[in-house]
Design a protein around this motif. Structure first.
Motif, PDB file in Angstrom:
ATOM      1  N   LEU A 273      -2.136  -9.739  -8.758  1.00  0.00           N
ATOM      2  CA  LEU A 273      -1.233  -8.645  -9.146  1.00  0.00           C
ATOM      3  C   LEU A 273       0.032  -8.639  -8.306  1.00  0.00           C
ATOM      4  O   LEU A 273       1.132  -8.403  -8.815  1.00  0.00           O
ATOM      5  N   ALA A 274      -0.105  -8.893  -7.009  1.00  0.00           N
ATOM      6  CA  ALA A 274       1.066  -8.925  -6.122  1.00  0.00           C
ATOM      7  C   ALA A 274       2.033 -10.021  -6.556  1.00  0.00           C
ATOM      8  O   ALA A 274       3.255  -9.837  -6.523  1.00  0.00           O
ATOM      9  N   ILE A 275       1.485 -11.157  -6.974  1.00  0.00           N
ATOM     10  CA  ILE A 275       2.325 -12.266  -7.432  1.00  0.00           C
ATOM     11  C   ILE A 275       3.042 -11.890  -8.724  1.00  0.00           C
ATOM     12  O   ILE A 275       4.253 -12.087  -8.855  1.00  0.00           O
ATOM     13  N   LEU A 276       2.300 -11.337  -9.683  1.00  0.00           N
ATOM     14  CA  LEU A 276       2.923 -10.936 -10.950  1.00  0.00           C
ATOM     15  C   LEU A 276       3.981  -9.863 -10.743  1.00  0.00           C
ATOM     16  O   LEU A 276       5.004  -9.844 -11.430  1.00  0.00           O
ATOM     17  N   ALA A 277       3.724  -8.963  -9.785  1.00  0.00           N
ATOM     18  CA  ALA A 277       4.631  -7.844  -9.549  1.00  0.00           C
ATOM     19  C   ALA A 277       5.790  -8.219  -8.633  1.00  0.00           C
ATOM     20  O   ALA A 277       6.609  -7.356  -8.299  1.00  0.00           O
ATOM     21  N   LYS A 278       5.856  -9.488  -8.241  1.00  0.00           N
ATOM     22  CA  LYS A 278       6.904  -9.932  -7.304  1.00  0.00           C
ATOM     23  C   LYS A 278       6.902  -9.059  -6.049  1.00  0.00           C
ATOM     24  O   LYS A 278       7.947  -8.701  -5.512  1.00  0.00           O
ATOM     25  N   SER A 279       5.696  -8.708  -5.598  1.00  0.00           N
ATOM     26  CA  SER A 279       5.536  -7.761  -4.490  1.00  0.00           C
ATOM     27  C   SER A 279       4.619  -8.315  -3.399  1.00  0.00           C
ATOM     28  O   SER A 279       3.818  -7.588  -2.821  1.00  0.00           O
ATOM     29  N   GLU A 280       4.755  -9.607  -3.127  1.00  0.00           N
ATOM     30  CA  GLU A 280       3.906 -10.211  -2.104  1.00  0.00           C
ATOM     31  C   GLU A 280       4.115  -9.551  -0.740  1.00  0.00           C
ATOM     32  O   GLU A 280       3.158  -9.368   0.020  1.00  0.00           O
ATOM     33  N   VAL A 281       5.358  -9.192  -0.434  1.00  0.00           N
ATOM     34  CA  VAL A 281       5.645  -8.526   0.842  1.00  0.00           C
ATOM     35  C   VAL A 281       5.184  -7.075   0.799  1.00  0.00           C
ATOM     36  O   VAL A 281       4.598  -6.562   1.756  1.00  0.00           O
ATOM     37  N   LEU A 282       5.408  -6.416  -0.324  1.00  0.00           N
ATOM     38  CA  LEU A 282       5.000  -5.019  -0.475  1.00  0.00           C
ATOM     39  C   LEU A 282       3.478  -4.877  -0.438  1.00  0.00           C
ATOM     40  O   LEU A 282       2.954  -3.802  -0.128  1.00  0.00           O
ATOM     41  N   LEU A 283       2.768  -5.957  -0.703  1.00  0.00           N
ATOM     42  CA  LEU A 283       1.311  -5.951  -0.636  1.00  0.00           C
ATOM     43  C   LEU A 283       0.823  -5.556   0.765  1.00  0.00           C
ATOM     44  O   LEU A 283      -0.256  -4.989   0.912  1.00  0.00           O
ATOM     45  N   ILE A 284       1.627  -5.851   1.778  1.00  0.00           N
ATOM     46  CA  ILE A 284       1.263  -5.481   3.152  1.00  0.00           C
ATOM     47  C   ILE A 284       1.087  -3.972   3.261  1.00  0.00           C
ATOM     48  O   ILE A 284       0.176  -3.479   3.937  1.00  0.00           O
ATOM     49  N   LEU A 285       1.958  -3.222   2.589  1.00  0.00           N
ATOM     50  CA  LEU A 285       1.879  -1.760   2.618  1.00  0.00           C
ATOM     51  C   LEU A 285       0.842  -1.247   1.619  1.00  0.00           C
ATOM     52  O   LEU A 285       0.077  -0.319   1.927  1.00  0.00           O
ATOM     53  N   ILE A 286       0.812  -1.850   0.433  1.00  0.00           N
ATOM     54  CA  ILE A 286      -0.139  -1.420  -0.583  1.00  0.00           C
ATOM     55  C   ILE A 286      -1.582  -1.656  -0.117  1.00  0.00           C
ATOM     56  O   ILE A 286      -2.471  -0.838  -0.362  1.00  0.00           O
ATOM     57  N   GLY A 287      -1.803  -2.748   0.564  1.00  0.00           N
ATOM     58  CA  GLY A 287      -3.141  -3.060   1.072  1.00  0.00           C
ATOM     59  C   GLY A 287      -3.237  -2.861   2.572  1.00  0.00           C
ATOM     60  O   GLY A 287      -3.870  -3.658   3.270  1.00  0.00           O
ATOM     61  N   ILE A 288      -2.652  -1.785   3.069  1.00  0.00           N
ATOM     62  CA  ILE A 288      -2.513  -1.579   4.512  1.00  0.00           C
ATOM     63  C   ILE A 288      -3.852  -1.601   5.247  1.00  0.00           C
ATOM     64  O   ILE A 288      -3.952  -2.137   6.356  1.00  0.00           O
ATOM     65  N   ILE A 289      -4.888  -1.023   4.670  1.00  0.00           N
ATOM     66  CA  ILE A 289      -6.204  -1.008   5.331  1.00  0.00           C
ATOM     67  C   ILE A 289      -6.725  -2.423   5.498  1.00  0.00           C
ATOM     68  O   ILE A 289      -7.257  -2.795   6.559  1.00  0.00           O
TER      69      ILE A 289
END
Length: 353
Positions: A273-289
């Motif tokens: 999903l992070a790849i499709l959403a172009k949010s590989e960096v934002l994944l750090i915050l989305i998956g913070i735990i």
């Protein structure tokens, strides 16, 4: 099936991915909550219990808890997706493959541990990594060569890509798969600890991908419009429904654990999903735990090897708080709260460009 009904009967309501996502959620939730007691009865009869590490004596009371419950919510998710989504959509097919592939890697690891009755059996760390690498390679290659998915790389707050990876995107995406799947796997150590942050992260990505797949919303929010990617929200909604049904049995005190079967499938799909959403960096915050848990292990191991001293009483960090005599449900709920707040911040970040 629902999408085919729309095509066959011209039933316009079913053309909307939001409607079919709702059906996917209900089907996955209902199927998982129905099948889980049957699985528990079977698992108990076969002693398919979670082997407890000798390094975590506080969990000795969980020794007879059935594991590999992830297989049930994977089945619920995939079944609901087949019934609700457009199966000619390549992004949907990639998502299904990702969930199944990483789930099978976890199952191979789980079954070895269960049969041996030892938490250290199953796949070796190197073998497990190689299987994950293979799964990640197949999905990344599928995106590049079959889907011809854009290989542009974005950073938060910027509306334009900072670079184009080209074929090197395969290497980068494999790293995302390995990091995320192992991070979720490390987090799955307390009752429901990995389940709710996963639901929250999936919810965030469902919003982002729906926007990216919508021509008007993507233009308004200055994000890349990728036609067809919004259909993946049906898999996400189905996965959320299945996980909430699983949580019914996995919340403290847990009646079942997801095992590596569940945690690796969740982690692999989050990476997808992070790849499709172009949010590989934002994944750090989305998956913070998941990030916090992984960093705690890296710091602990690094500190011990370099200085001969430990930073935490035990890693991953949830064990540190256990040894500090925090109640297990207090650790779990506080981590859930951190995840929720971080995802709100992530969605705000997504809006600011």
């Amino acid at each position: 099936m629902l999408y085919e009904l729309y095509l066959l009967l011209d039933f316009n309501l079913l053309q909307y991915s939001t409607v079919r996502a709702g059906f996917g959620f209900i089907i996955a939730f209902s199927l998982t909550i129905y099948l889980m007691p049957k699985y528990l009865a079977w698992a108990i009869s076969k002693n398919a219990n979670q082997p407890i590490s000798k390094y975590v004596p506080a969990h000795e009371g969980k020794r007879k808890t059935p594991t590999m419950g992830g297989a049930i919510f994977i089945f619920g998710t995939i079944t609901a997706t087949f019934l609700s989504a457009n199966l000619s959509n390549l992004y949907v097919l990639g998502g299904i493959f990702t969930i199944v592939a990483f789930g099978l890697v976890g199952f191979k690891d789980d079954i070895g541990k269960v049969l041996a009755g030892d938490n250290l059996k199953g796949l070796t760390p190197r073998g497990k990594l190689l299987w994950q690498l293979g799964a990640g390679l197949m999905v990344a290659s599928f995106l590049v060569f079959v889907v011809e998915f854009p290989t542009s790389f974005y950073l938060p707050f910027l509306k334009n890509p900072v670079l184009d990876f080209g074929y090197f995107a395969i290497i980068f995406w494999i790293m995302v798969f390995l990091a995320t799947s192992n991070a979720v796997n490390l987090t799955d150590g307390l009752d429901g600890l990995a389940t709710v942050p996963s639901v929250i992260a999936f919810s965030s990505f469902s919003i982002i991908l729906y926007v990216m797949g919508h021509a008007i919303f993507s233009q308004y929010l200055l994000v890349e419009n990728i036609k067809g990617v919004g259909e993946v929200t049906i898999i996400i909604s189905s996965f959320i429904g299945a996980l909430l049904a699983f949580l019914w049995y996995n919340c403290y005190p847990a009646e079942v654990f997801m095992g590596d079967t569940g945690s690796l499938s969740i982690g692999g799909f989050l990476a997808y999903l992070a790849i499709l959403a172009k949010s590989e960096v934002l994944l750090i915050l989305i998956g913070i735990i998941f990030v916090i848990e992984t960093v705690s292990v890296i710091l602990q191991v690094g500190s011990y090897k370099l200085r001969g001293e430990r930073i935490f009483l035990m890693a991953p960090i949830h064990h540190h708080f256990e040894l500090k005599k925090w109640a297990e449900n207090k650790i779990i709920v506080r981590f859930w709260m951190i995840s929720f707040i971080a995802n709100i911040l992530a969605l705000i970040t997504f809006k600011i460009r």
